[in-house]
Design a protein around this motif. Sequence first.
Motif, PDB file in Angstrom:
ATOM      1  N   GLU A  28      41.876  38.667  61.705  1.00  0.00           N
ATOM      2  CA  GLU A  28      42.304  37.296  61.977  1.00  0.00           C
ATOM      3  C   GLU A  28      42.689  37.082  63.432  1.00  0.00           C
ATOM      4  O   GLU A  28      42.459  35.999  63.981  1.00  0.00           O
ATOM      5  CB  GLU A  28      43.459  36.896  61.063  1.00  0.00           C
ATOM      6  CG  GLU A  28      43.831  35.427  61.236  1.00  0.00           C
ATOM      7  CD  GLU A  28      44.725  34.894  60.143  1.00  0.00           C
ATOM      8  OE1 GLU A  28      45.647  34.127  60.478  1.00  0.00           O
ATOM      9  OE2 GLU A  28      44.509  35.228  58.966  1.00  0.00           O
ATOM     10  N   MET A  31      39.698  35.812  65.137  1.00  0.00           N
ATOM     11  CA  MET A  31      38.950  34.722  64.516  1.00  0.00           C
ATOM     12  C   MET A  31      39.177  33.417  65.287  1.00  0.00           C
ATOM     13  O   MET A  31      39.823  32.477  64.814  1.00  0.00           O
ATOM     14  CB  MET A  31      39.373  34.556  63.047  1.00  0.00           C
ATOM     15  CG  MET A  31      38.941  35.705  62.151  1.00  0.00           C
ATOM     16  SD  MET A  31      39.636  35.582  60.468  1.00  0.00           S
ATOM     17  CE  MET A  31      39.036  33.976  59.946  1.00  0.00           C
ATOM     18  N   PHE A  32      38.648  33.355  66.501  1.00  0.00           N
ATOM     19  CA  PHE A  32      38.862  32.192  67.360  1.00  0.00           C
ATOM     20  C   PHE A  32      38.249  30.955  66.709  1.00  0.00           C
ATOM     21  O   PHE A  32      37.095  30.949  66.286  1.00  0.00           O
ATOM     22  CB  PHE A  32      38.253  32.436  68.730  1.00  0.00           C
ATOM     23  CG  PHE A  32      38.777  33.672  69.400  1.00  0.00           C
ATOM     24  CD1 PHE A  32      40.133  33.824  69.628  1.00  0.00           C
ATOM     25  CD2 PHE A  32      37.919  34.691  69.779  1.00  0.00           C
ATOM     26  CE1 PHE A  32      40.627  34.969  70.231  1.00  0.00           C
ATOM     27  CE2 PHE A  32      38.399  35.826  70.390  1.00  0.00           C
ATOM     28  CZ  PHE A  32      39.756  35.976  70.617  1.00  0.00           C
ATOM     29  N   THR A  33      39.052  29.889  66.659  1.00  0.00           N
ATOM     30  CA  THR A  33      38.714  28.696  65.879  1.00  0.00           C
ATOM     31  C   THR A  33      38.851  27.455  66.744  1.00  0.00           C
ATOM     32  O   THR A  33      39.810  27.330  67.514  1.00  0.00           O
ATOM     33  CB  THR A  33      39.677  28.583  64.674  1.00  0.00           C
ATOM     34  OG1 THR A  33      39.582  29.773  63.876  1.00  0.00           O
ATOM     35  CG2 THR A  33      39.347  27.374  63.817  1.00  0.00           C
ATOM     36  N   LEU A  34      37.891  26.553  66.635  1.00  0.00           N
ATOM     37  CA  LEU A  34      37.968  25.269  67.326  1.00  0.00           C
ATOM     38  C   LEU A  34      38.367  24.202  66.324  1.00  0.00           C
ATOM     39  O   LEU A  34      37.675  23.972  65.333  1.00  0.00           O
ATOM     40  CB  LEU A  34      36.626  24.917  67.959  1.00  0.00           C
ATOM     41  CG  LEU A  34      36.596  23.582  68.723  1.00  0.00           C
ATOM     42  CD1 LEU A  34      37.552  23.609  69.915  1.00  0.00           C
ATOM     43  CD2 LEU A  34      35.173  23.261  69.183  1.00  0.00           C
ATOM     44  N   ARG A  35      39.489  23.554  66.568  1.00  0.00           N
ATOM     45  CA  ARG A  35      39.961  22.488  65.693  1.00  0.00           C
ATOM     46  C   ARG A  35      39.683  21.130  66.353  1.00  0.00           C
ATOM     47  O   ARG A  35      39.625  21.015  67.570  1.00  0.00           O
ATOM     48  CB  ARG A  35      41.453  22.649  65.406  1.00  0.00           C
ATOM     49  CG  ARG A  35      41.785  24.000  64.796  1.00  0.00           C
ATOM     50  CD  ARG A  35      43.068  23.965  63.993  1.00  0.00           C
ATOM     51  NE  ARG A  35      43.383  25.274  63.450  1.00  0.00           N
ATOM     52  CZ  ARG A  35      42.853  25.786  62.353  1.00  0.00           C
ATOM     53  NH1 ARG A  35      41.955  25.085  61.687  1.00  0.00           N
ATOM     54  NH2 ARG A  35      43.191  26.991  61.925  1.00  0.00           N
ATOM     55  N   TRP A  69      34.660  33.472  74.790  1.00  0.00           N
ATOM     56  CA  TRP A  69      34.818  32.365  73.843  1.00  0.00           C
ATOM     57  C   TRP A  69      35.415  31.149  74.537  1.00  0.00           C
ATOM     58  O   TRP A  69      34.965  30.011  74.319  1.00  0.00           O
ATOM     59  CB  TRP A  69      35.700  32.802  72.671  1.00  0.00           C
ATOM     60  CG  TRP A  69      35.655  31.859  71.513  1.00  0.00           C
ATOM     61  CD1 TRP A  69      34.759  31.848  70.491  1.00  0.00           C
ATOM     62  CD2 TRP A  69      36.548  30.750  71.269  1.00  0.00           C
ATOM     63  NE1 TRP A  69      35.036  30.811  69.622  1.00  0.00           N
ATOM     64  CE2 TRP A  69      36.119  30.130  70.067  1.00  0.00           C
ATOM     65  CE3 TRP A  69      37.652  30.249  71.941  1.00  0.00           C
ATOM     66  CZ2 TRP A  69      36.775  29.015  69.531  1.00  0.00           C
ATOM     67  CZ3 TRP A  69      38.304  29.131  71.408  1.00  0.00           C
ATOM     68  CH2 TRP A  69      37.860  28.532  70.222  1.00  0.00           C
ATOM     69  N   CYS A 285      47.174  32.112  60.279  1.00  0.00           N
ATOM     70  CA  CYS A 285      47.347  31.290  61.484  1.00  0.00           C
ATOM     71  C   CYS A 285      46.392  31.791  62.561  1.00  0.00           C
ATOM     72  O   CYS A 285      46.813  32.398  63.546  1.00  0.00           O
ATOM     73  CB  CYS A 285      48.794  31.363  61.966  1.00  0.00           C
ATOM     74  SG  CYS A 285      49.143  30.273  63.356  1.00  0.00           S
ATOM     75  N   PRO A 286      45.080  31.590  62.407  1.00  0.00           N
ATOM     76  CA  PRO A 286      44.122  32.140  63.369  1.00  0.00           C
ATOM     77  C   PRO A 286      44.275  31.521  64.747  1.00  0.00           C
ATOM     78  O   PRO A 286      44.793  30.403  64.887  1.00  0.00           O
ATOM     79  CB  PRO A 286      42.761  31.782  62.748  1.00  0.00           C
ATOM     80  CG  PRO A 286      43.034  30.653  61.831  1.00  0.00           C
ATOM     81  CD  PRO A 286      44.424  30.854  61.316  1.00  0.00           C
ATOM     82  N   GLU A 288      43.431  29.539  68.124  1.00  0.00           N
ATOM     83  CA  GLU A 288      42.707  28.270  68.152  1.00  0.00           C
ATOM     84  C   GLU A 288      42.730  27.589  69.508  1.00  0.00           C
ATOM     85  O   GLU A 288      43.612  27.808  70.338  1.00  0.00           O
ATOM     86  CB  GLU A 288      43.317  27.306  67.142  1.00  0.00           C
ATOM     87  CG  GLU A 288      44.728  26.861  67.478  1.00  0.00           C
ATOM     88  CD  GLU A 288      45.284  25.842  66.484  1.00  0.00           C
ATOM     89  OE1 GLU A 288      45.961  24.894  66.942  1.00  0.00           O
ATOM     90  OE2 GLU A 288      45.056  26.000  65.268  1.00  0.00           O
ATOM     91  N   SER A 290      41.669  23.281  70.660  1.00  0.00           N
ATOM     92  CA  SER A 290      41.509  21.994  69.973  1.00  0.00           C
ATOM     93  C   SER A 290      40.774  20.992  70.851  1.00  0.00           C
ATOM     94  O   SER A 290      41.022  20.912  72.059  1.00  0.00           O
ATOM     95  CB  SER A 290      42.869  21.404  69.595  1.00  0.00           C
ATOM     96  OG  SER A 290      43.542  22.222  68.681  1.00  0.00           O
TER      97      SER A 290
END
Length: 297
Positions: A28, A31-35, A69, A285-286, A288, A290
């Motif tokens: 996790e 686990m880079f995440t784009l919100r 990333w 809570c990965p 992120e 935004s």
Amino acid sequence: MRSKTVRRLAVGAAAAGAATFAYASLVERNMFTLRRFDVPVLSPDAEPLRILHLSDFHLTPGQHRKQRWIGELAGTDPDLVVVTGDNMAHVDAVPAVVRALTPLLDRPGAFVFGSNDYRGPVLKNPFGYFNRDKPYVQGAVLPTEELRDVLAGHGWADLNNARTTIKAGGRTVELVGVDDPHIGRDDYDSVAGPASADVDVRLGLTHAPEPRILDRMADDGFDLLLAGHTHGGQVAMPFFGALVTNCGLDRRMAKGLHRWPYSSAFLHVSAGLGTHPTAPVRFACPPEASILTLVPR
């Protein structure tokens, strides 16, 4: 029989704990995440304005995947890039931060610093985050001015206790910011005053989302307040959320978009892209970044 049952339960609990830690630290955390959020703060006839909000890289020289990333986020085509601090976690991290941000530096941008842009990390007891009165322990001096010179040299607005107006996406944007309240570097008095009525949108920046700062920005008429620092709690519980925010902010606002109470302002808190190097875990809570699309009210 009972002793065998107890041993089995203990072994099972230990295995579950080890598996959870492995997931949090190896999976996790990366686990880079784009919100994406729509924020209704523009006038009724306005075209959308796209803001890329980045925070809490806590970069070290060897974190190449994170650097790549971040750089690839240029493909989201933001009108404005906002960075809310804690970029570094190593005395040699400036080149890593610059490599990460280089594809974005030709866009309009603005930044404030966090405590980990001034002093490096030190080993901490993670349970200390539940004590709001714990002393701030400083690590090695970081090359703050070198990073400031790079970002400002590319035309990004330095909002550490500063206020300015810029053009982004063909719109006029008023910006106000403070240096990190978490370590007492804020001086909102020096930049306070009603927001302009003659701009398209008004943004307030701070690293730590301390309510005393957010209240004053909202009272001055800033439409959208942007912060980091909390890591979204970094370790959260399903159906409960963040356990702690490491500041005065209610844990229910530890990340994401919220209405700031008793005002017309919105608050966006980024859970950030990194962790403290001595606590390299994230759970529920990965990490992120935004995209905030400002749209008509």
